[in-house]
Design a protein around this motif. Structure first.
Motif, PDB file in Angstrom:
ATOM      1  N   SER A  82      16.607  10.654  54.355  1.00  0.00           N
ATOM      2  CA  SER A  82      18.095  10.679  53.516  1.00  0.00           C
ATOM      3  C   SER A  82      18.687  11.592  54.233  1.00  0.00           C
ATOM      4  O   SER A  82      18.529  12.579  55.377  1.00  0.00           O
ATOM      5  CB  SER A  82      17.373  11.404  52.318  1.00  0.00           C
ATOM      6  OG  SER A  82      16.679  12.864  52.555  1.00  0.00           O
ATOM      7  N   GLN A  83      20.579  11.290  53.962  1.00  0.00           N
ATOM      8  CA  GLN A  83      20.619  12.109  54.205  1.00  0.00           C
ATOM      9  C   GLN A  83      22.077  12.983  52.741  1.00  0.00           C
ATOM     10  O   GLN A  83      21.350  12.384  52.136  1.00  0.00           O
ATOM     11  CB  GLN A  83      22.367  10.983  54.865  1.00  0.00           C
ATOM     12  CG  GLN A  83      21.441  10.641  56.097  1.00  0.00           C
ATOM     13  CD  GLN A  83      22.606   9.695  56.872  1.00  0.00           C
ATOM     14  OE1 GLN A  83      23.597   9.459  56.263  1.00  0.00           O
ATOM     15  NE2 GLN A  83      21.848   9.173  58.043  1.00  0.00           N
ATOM     16  N   VAL A  84      22.555  13.982  53.327  1.00  0.00           N
ATOM     17  CA  VAL A  84      23.101  14.506  51.485  1.00  0.00           C
ATOM     18  C   VAL A  84      23.878  13.341  51.467  1.00  0.00           C
ATOM     19  O   VAL A  84      24.256  13.766  50.329  1.00  0.00           O
ATOM     20  CB  VAL A  84      23.957  15.538  53.132  1.00  0.00           C
ATOM     21  CG1 VAL A  84      25.035  16.407  51.862  1.00  0.00           C
ATOM     22  CG2 VAL A  84      23.590  16.468  53.530  1.00  0.00           C
ATOM     23  N   VAL A  85      25.106  12.071  52.251  1.00  0.00           N
ATOM     24  CA  VAL A  85      25.465  11.759  51.206  1.00  0.00           C
ATOM     25  C   VAL A  85      25.086  10.426  50.665  1.00  0.00           C
ATOM     26  O   VAL A  85      25.648   9.934  49.920  1.00  0.00           O
ATOM     27  CB  VAL A  85      26.611  10.481  52.556  1.00  0.00           C
ATOM     28  CG1 VAL A  85      27.000  11.474  53.415  1.00  0.00           C
ATOM     29  CG2 VAL A  85      24.768   9.238  53.457  1.00  0.00           C
ATOM     30  N   ASP A  86      23.431  10.536  50.110  1.00  0.00           N
ATOM     31  CA  ASP A  86      23.062   9.909  49.442  1.00  0.00           C
ATOM     32  C   ASP A  86      22.552  10.579  48.204  1.00  0.00           C
ATOM     33  O   ASP A  86      22.499  10.233  47.140  1.00  0.00           O
ATOM     34  CB  ASP A  86      21.071   9.402  50.198  1.00  0.00           C
ATOM     35  CG  ASP A  86      21.365   9.002  51.595  1.00  0.00           C
ATOM     36  OD1 ASP A  86      20.637   9.040  52.034  1.00  0.00           O
ATOM     37  OD2 ASP A  86      22.139   7.848  51.455  1.00  0.00           O
ATOM     38  N   SER A  87      23.292  11.678  48.456  1.00  0.00           N
ATOM     39  CA  SER A  87      23.535  12.271  46.553  1.00  0.00           C
ATOM     40  C   SER A  87      24.112  11.841  45.913  1.00  0.00           C
ATOM     41  O   SER A  87      25.073  11.682  46.214  1.00  0.00           O
ATOM     42  CB  SER A  87      23.690  13.838  46.967  1.00  0.00           C
ATOM     43  OG  SER A  87      23.124  14.889  47.476  1.00  0.00           O
ATOM     44  N   ALA A  88      23.803  11.170  44.546  1.00  0.00           N
ATOM     45  CA  ALA A  88      24.071  10.420  43.981  1.00  0.00           C
ATOM     46  C   ALA A  88      23.176  10.169  42.296  1.00  0.00           C
ATOM     47  O   ALA A  88      22.103  10.439  42.042  1.00  0.00           O
ATOM     48  CB  ALA A  88      24.257   9.256  44.311  1.00  0.00           C
ATOM     49  N   VAL A  89      23.867   9.908  41.150  1.00  0.00           N
ATOM     50  CA  VAL A  89      23.166   9.177  39.950  1.00  0.00           C
ATOM     51  C   VAL A  89      22.481   7.194  41.059  1.00  0.00           C
ATOM     52  O   VAL A  89      23.291   6.796  40.982  1.00  0.00           O
ATOM     53  CB  VAL A  89      23.432   8.894  39.001  1.00  0.00           C
ATOM     54  CG1 VAL A  89      22.085   8.724  37.434  1.00  0.00           C
ATOM     55  CG2 VAL A  89      23.635  10.806  38.523  1.00  0.00           C
ATOM     56  N   TYR A  90      20.950   7.274  40.693  1.00  0.00           N
ATOM     57  CA  TYR A  90      21.005   5.921  40.955  1.00  0.00           C
ATOM     58  C   TYR A  90      19.876   5.308  39.886  1.00  0.00           C
ATOM     59  O   TYR A  90      19.051   5.986  39.111  1.00  0.00           O
ATOM     60  CB  TYR A  90      19.640   5.872  41.538  1.00  0.00           C
ATOM     61  CG  TYR A  90      20.407   6.183  43.557  1.00  0.00           C
ATOM     62  CD1 TYR A  90      20.169   7.928  43.746  1.00  0.00           C
ATOM     63  CD2 TYR A  90      21.055   5.456  44.451  1.00  0.00           C
ATOM     64  CE1 TYR A  90      20.696   7.310  45.309  1.00  0.00           C
ATOM     65  CE2 TYR A  90      20.973   5.541  45.564  1.00  0.00           C
ATOM     66  CZ  TYR A  90      21.277   6.735  46.197  1.00  0.00           C
ATOM     67  OH  TYR A  90      21.844   7.490  47.790  1.00  0.00           O
ATOM     68  N   PHE A  91      20.480   4.323  39.803  1.00  0.00           N
ATOM     69  CA  PHE A  91      19.886   3.421  38.738  1.00  0.00           C
ATOM     70  C   PHE A  91      19.608   1.898  38.608  1.00  0.00           C
ATOM     71  O   PHE A  91      20.082   1.167  39.514  1.00  0.00           O
ATOM     72  CB  PHE A  91      21.902   2.700  37.406  1.00  0.00           C
ATOM     73  CG  PHE A  91      22.149   4.689  36.867  1.00  0.00           C
ATOM     74  CD1 PHE A  91      23.426   4.689  37.109  1.00  0.00           C
ATOM     75  CD2 PHE A  91      21.114   4.550  35.513  1.00  0.00           C
ATOM     76  CE1 PHE A  91      23.734   5.928  36.305  1.00  0.00           C
ATOM     77  CE2 PHE A  91      23.046   5.558  34.828  1.00  0.00           C
ATOM     78  CZ  PHE A  91      23.457   6.547  35.320  1.00  0.00           C
ATOM     79  N   CYS A  92      18.313   1.977  37.987  1.00  0.00           N
ATOM     80  CA  CYS A  92      17.446   0.869  37.956  1.00  0.00           C
ATOM     81  C   CYS A  92      18.496  -0.234  37.053  1.00  0.00           C
ATOM     82  O   CYS A  92      18.226   0.230  35.534  1.00  0.00           O
ATOM     83  CB  CYS A  92      16.460   1.458  37.577  1.00  0.00           C
ATOM     84  SG  CYS A  92      15.362  -0.694  38.596  1.00  0.00           S
TER      85      CYS A  92
END
Lengths: 114, 113
Positions: A82-92
């Motif tokens: 993982s990378q800092v840029v992966d920080s987010a909300v993920y919706f299925c």
């Protein structure tokens, strides 16, 4: 009725760790689509993947991979290194075959710390 | 190049004062959708247009209306915004009702003061 459950409300990892986001769905339809979207702090929904119910092959795209298992009605998403840029909300999300809307899960907020 | 464009990105309106949010598309898609996303919640479909046919979700409040004057534009009108209407409003398009080419805009974040 269609329903998507993302049991993990928030996950925090340190950069370079692998992380798996869980998604469990319910539907009586035999034909349907499953999706993952990323929503960064700026708010737009970024499409990641679409899978139809007949295609149970796992998929890998760079650091992202998806594990679709109809037997357990799950469509899990793994980010490797993982990378800092992966920080987010993920919706299925789930959609019927002839769909006009998504049934979204409640989202998982991923915090990747440096 | 942005294909589903929402203006403005941020909108502040007064309690009870009508407000209109705008969405335009360059994809020539037949279907346009409006979603409401409140803080820390999933997006919720309000309604959609298939060409000129308007389809309201059963639980969409009457306070929310929509107009689609042509293929490219769709508007969301909130007749009397309340504090509970503060949210991100997302526009989306798709080629047809089978969901092909489903594309979201960047959203308009509405604040009600």
């Amino acid at each position: 009725a269609q329903k998507v459950t993302q049991a993990q409300t928030e996950i925090s990892v340190v950069e370079k760790e692998d992380v798996t986001l869980d998604c469990v769905y319910e539907t009586r339809d035999t034909t349907y689509y499953l999706f993952w979207y990323k929503q960064p702090p700026s708010g737009e929904l970024v499409f990641l993947i679409r899978r139809n119910s007949f295609d149970e092959q796992n998929e890998i795209s760079g650091r992202y991979s998806w594990n679709f298992q109809k037997s357990t009605s799950s469509f899990n998403f793994t980010i490797t290194a993982s990378q800092v840029v992966d920080s987010a909300v993920y919706f299925c999300a789930l959609a019927k075959y002839n769909f006009n809307k998504f049934y979204f899960g409640s989202g998982t907020k991923l915090n990747v710390k440096p | 190049d942005a294909m589903v464009i929402q203006n403005p990105r941020y909108q502040v309106t007064q309690f009870g004062k009508p407000v209109t949010l705008s969405c335009s598309q360059t994809l020539n898609h037949n279907v346009m959708y409006w979603y409401q996303q409140k803080s820390s919640q999933a997006p919720k479909l309000l309604f959609h247009y298939y060409d000129k046919d308007f389809n309201n979700e059963a639980d969409t409040p009457d306070n929310f209306q929509s107009r689609r004057p042509n293929t490219s534009f769709c508007f969301l009108d909130i007749r009397s915004p309340g504090l509970g209407d503060a949210a991100m409003y997302l526009c989306a398009t798709s080629r047809d009702l089978g969901g092909r080419g489903y594309t979201f805009g960047s959203g308009t974040r509405l604040t009600v003061v």
